[in-house]
Design a protein around this motif. Structure first.
Motif, PDB file in Angstrom:
ATOM      1  N   GLU A   1       0.837  -1.201   0.000  1.00  0.00           N
ATOM      2  CA  GLU A   1       0.000   0.000   0.000  1.00  0.00           C
ATOM      3  C   GLU A   1       0.871   1.251   0.000  1.00  0.00           C
ATOM      4  OE1 GLU A   1      -2.642   0.819   3.521  1.00  0.00           O
ATOM      5  OE2 GLU A   1      -4.052  -0.200   2.195  1.00  0.00           O
ATOM      6  N   GLY A   2       0.446   2.258  -0.778  1.00  0.00           N
ATOM      7  CA  GLY A   2       1.110   3.557  -0.722  1.00  0.00           C
ATOM      8  C   GLY A   2       2.007   3.899  -1.894  1.00  0.00           C
TER       9      GLY A   2
ATOM     10  N   CYS B   1       8.608   4.824  -6.398  1.00  0.00           N
ATOM     11  CA  CYS B   1       8.090   4.007  -5.285  1.00  0.00           C
ATOM     12  C   CYS B   1       8.375   2.527  -5.556  1.00  0.00           C
ATOM     13  CB  CYS B   1       6.579   4.179  -5.140  1.00  0.00           C
ATOM     14  SG  CYS B   1       6.003   5.843  -4.801  1.00  0.00           S
ATOM     15  N   ALA B   2       8.033   2.094  -6.766  1.00  0.00           N
ATOM     16  CA  ALA B   2       8.233   0.695  -7.150  1.00  0.00           C
ATOM     17  C   ALA B   2       9.704   0.309  -7.074  1.00  0.00           C
ATOM     18  CB  ALA B   2       7.699   0.465  -8.559  1.00  0.00           C
ATOM     19  N   ALA B   3      10.576   1.207  -7.522  1.00  0.00           N
ATOM     20  CA  ALA B   3      12.014   0.931  -7.488  1.00  0.00           C
ATOM     21  C   ALA B   3      12.515   0.781  -6.055  1.00  0.00           C
ATOM     22  CB  ALA B   3      12.775   2.041  -8.210  1.00  0.00           C
ATOM     23  N   SER B   4      12.006   1.614  -5.152  1.00  0.00           N
ATOM     24  CA  SER B   4      12.414   1.534  -3.741  1.00  0.00           C
ATOM     25  C   SER B   4      12.020   0.189  -3.144  1.00  0.00           C
ATOM     26  CB  SER B   4      11.755   2.656  -2.933  1.00  0.00           C
ATOM     27  OG  SER B   4      12.194   3.909  -3.377  1.00  0.00           O
ATOM     28  N   VAL B   5      10.782  -0.227  -3.403  1.00  0.00           N
ATOM     29  CA  VAL B   5      10.290  -1.508  -2.880  1.00  0.00           C
ATOM     30  C   VAL B   5      11.098  -2.652  -3.490  1.00  0.00           C
ATOM     31  CG1 VAL B   5       8.310  -3.081  -2.857  1.00  0.00           C
ATOM     32  CG2 VAL B   5       7.980  -0.652  -2.354  1.00  0.00           C
ATOM     33  N   ARG B   6      11.303  -2.601  -4.808  1.00  0.00           N
ATOM     34  CA  ARG B   6      12.052  -3.656  -5.504  1.00  0.00           C
ATOM     35  C   ARG B   6      13.463  -3.780  -4.924  1.00  0.00           C
ATOM     36  NH1 ARG B   6      12.089  -1.565 -10.169  1.00  0.00           N
ATOM     37  NH2 ARG B   6      10.076  -2.372 -10.809  1.00  0.00           N
TER      38      ARG B   6
ATOM     39  N   VAL C   1       7.102  -5.437  -9.739  1.00  0.00           N
ATOM     40  CA  VAL C   1       6.202  -4.541  -9.016  1.00  0.00           C
ATOM     41  C   VAL C   1       5.239  -3.870  -9.992  1.00  0.00           C
ATOM     42  CG1 VAL C   1       6.058  -2.526  -7.500  1.00  0.00           C
ATOM     43  CG2 VAL C   1       8.011  -4.085  -7.302  1.00  0.00           C
ATOM     44  N   THR C   2       3.941  -3.898  -9.675  1.00  0.00           N
ATOM     45  CA  THR C   2       2.928  -3.192 -10.459  1.00  0.00           C
ATOM     46  C   THR C   2       2.347  -2.094  -9.586  1.00  0.00           C
ATOM     47  OG1 THR C   2       2.401  -5.241 -11.614  1.00  0.00           O
ATOM     48  CG2 THR C   2       0.818  -3.438 -11.824  1.00  0.00           C
ATOM     49  N   VAL C   3       2.713  -0.848  -9.877  1.00  0.00           N
ATOM     50  CA  VAL C   3       2.307   0.294  -9.049  1.00  0.00           C
ATOM     51  C   VAL C   3       0.787   0.434  -8.983  1.00  0.00           C
ATOM     52  CG1 VAL C   3       2.392   2.812  -8.810  1.00  0.00           C
ATOM     53  CG2 VAL C   3       4.442   1.548  -9.451  1.00  0.00           C
ATOM     54  N   GLU C   4       0.126   0.307 -10.129  1.00  0.00           N
ATOM     55  CA  GLU C   4      -1.320   0.547 -10.195  1.00  0.00           C
ATOM     56  C   GLU C   4      -2.120  -0.342  -9.239  1.00  0.00           C
ATOM     57  OE1 GLU C   4       0.833   1.895 -13.579  1.00  0.00           O
ATOM     58  OE2 GLU C   4       0.598  -0.166 -12.931  1.00  0.00           O
ATOM     59  N   THR C   5      -1.715  -1.600  -9.092  1.00  0.00           N
ATOM     60  CA  THR C   5      -2.455  -2.531  -8.234  1.00  0.00           C
ATOM     61  C   THR C   5      -1.787  -2.734  -6.881  1.00  0.00           C
ATOM     62  OG1 THR C   5      -1.247  -4.423  -9.130  1.00  0.00           O
ATOM     63  CG2 THR C   5      -3.324  -3.814 -10.224  1.00  0.00           C
ATOM     64  N   GLY C   6      -0.522  -2.306  -6.763  1.00  0.00           N
ATOM     65  CA  GLY C   6       0.224  -2.548  -5.532  1.00  0.00           C
ATOM     66  C   GLY C   6       0.749  -3.965  -5.446  1.00  0.00           C
ATOM     67  N   GLN C   7       0.600  -4.731  -6.526  1.00  0.00           N
ATOM     68  CA  GLN C   7       1.011  -6.133  -6.507  1.00  0.00           C
ATOM     69  C   GLN C   7       2.519  -6.273  -6.679  1.00  0.00           C
ATOM     70  OE1 GLN C   7      -1.523  -9.016  -8.499  1.00  0.00           O
ATOM     71  NE2 GLN C   7       0.289  -9.855  -9.465  1.00  0.00           N
ATOM     72  N   VAL C   8       3.101  -7.117  -5.843  1.00  0.00           N
ATOM     73  CA  VAL C   8       4.532  -7.404  -5.907  1.00  0.00           C
ATOM     74  C   VAL C   8       4.687  -8.919  -6.008  1.00  0.00           C
ATOM     75  CG1 VAL C   8       6.749  -7.202  -4.716  1.00  0.00           C
ATOM     76  CG2 VAL C   8       5.043  -5.380  -4.485  1.00  0.00           C
ATOM     77  N   VAL C   9       5.276  -9.381  -7.106  1.00  0.00           N
ATOM     78  CA  VAL C   9       5.520 -10.804  -7.293  1.00  0.00           C
ATOM     79  C   VAL C   9       7.006 -11.039  -7.066  1.00  0.00           C
ATOM     80  CG1 VAL C   9       5.397 -12.756  -8.883  1.00  0.00           C
ATOM     81  CG2 VAL C   9       3.623 -10.985  -8.951  1.00  0.00           C
ATOM     82  N   VAL C  10       7.294 -11.956  -6.147  1.00  0.00           N
ATOM     83  CA  VAL C  10       8.688 -12.212  -5.768  1.00  0.00           C
ATOM     84  C   VAL C  10       9.048 -13.653  -6.106  1.00  0.00           C
ATOM     85  CG1 VAL C  10      10.366 -12.178  -3.882  1.00  0.00           C
ATOM     86  CG2 VAL C  10       8.431 -10.585  -3.846  1.00  0.00           C
ATOM     87  N   GLU C  11      10.152 -13.830  -6.818  1.00  0.00           N
ATOM     88  CA  GLU C  11      10.686 -15.161  -7.074  1.00  0.00           C
ATOM     89  C   GLU C  11      11.874 -15.361  -6.147  1.00  0.00           C
ATOM     90  OE1 GLU C  11      11.184 -16.734 -11.064  1.00  0.00           O
ATOM     91  OE2 GLU C  11      10.068 -14.998 -11.812  1.00  0.00           O
TER      92      GLU C  11
ATOM     93  N   GLN D   1       3.704  -0.009   3.219  1.00  0.00           N
ATOM     94  CA  GLN D   1       3.042  -0.936   4.126  1.00  0.00           C
ATOM     95  C   GLN D   1       2.583  -2.181   3.377  1.00  0.00           C
ATOM     96  OE1 GLN D   1      -0.045   1.025   6.302  1.00  0.00           O
ATOM     97  NE2 GLN D   1      -0.617  -0.794   7.433  1.00  0.00           N
ATOM     98  N   LEU D   2       2.849  -3.339   3.975  1.00  0.00           N
ATOM     99  CA  LEU D   2       2.390  -4.608   3.410  1.00  0.00           C
ATOM    100  C   LEU D   2       0.957  -4.829   3.875  1.00  0.00           C
ATOM    101  CD1 LEU D   2       3.564  -6.972   1.733  1.00  0.00           C
ATOM    102  CD2 LEU D   2       4.001  -8.123   3.894  1.00  0.00           C
ATOM    103  N   VAL D   3       0.064  -5.138   2.933  1.00  0.00           N
ATOM    104  CA  VAL D   3      -1.355  -5.319   3.274  1.00  0.00           C
ATOM    105  C   VAL D   3      -1.574  -6.740   3.739  1.00  0.00           C
ATOM    106  CG1 VAL D   3      -3.708  -5.261   2.382  1.00  0.00           C
ATOM    107  CG2 VAL D   3      -2.039  -3.581   1.619  1.00  0.00           C
TER     108      VAL D   3
END
Length: 68
Positions: free
Chosen positions: A10-11, A17-22, A36-46, A66-68
């Motif tokens: 979230e946020g 933002c996406a780069a920071s999270v990644r 990372v997909t900013v629009e949905t907040g979805q983060v897929v991690v391998e 914040q993690l939802v």
């Protein structure tokens, strides 16, 4: 064999933002890829092994989100 997990953050509002999270999630041991997909907040991690919520949440909080 790699594991894939999907999280919602979230946020995030932009590419920065996406780069920071990644960047923070990539520092977790065993992580091999982050999408990372900013629009949905979805983060897929391998990763090489399953990740704990605590590890992912610590990385997301470190990035300022914040993690939802």
């Amino acid at each position: 064999m790699s594991e894939k997990s999907t999280w919602t953050v979230e946020g995030m509002t932009c590419g920065h933002c996406a780069a920071s999270v990644r960047e923070e999630i990539e520092e977790i041991d065993g992580v091999t890829g982050v999408d990372v997909t900013v629009e949905t907040g979805q983060v897929v991690v391998e990763s090489a092994a399953p990740l704990t919520r605590e590890a992912v949440e610590a990385a997301v909080v470190e990035a300022g989100y914040q993690l939802v």
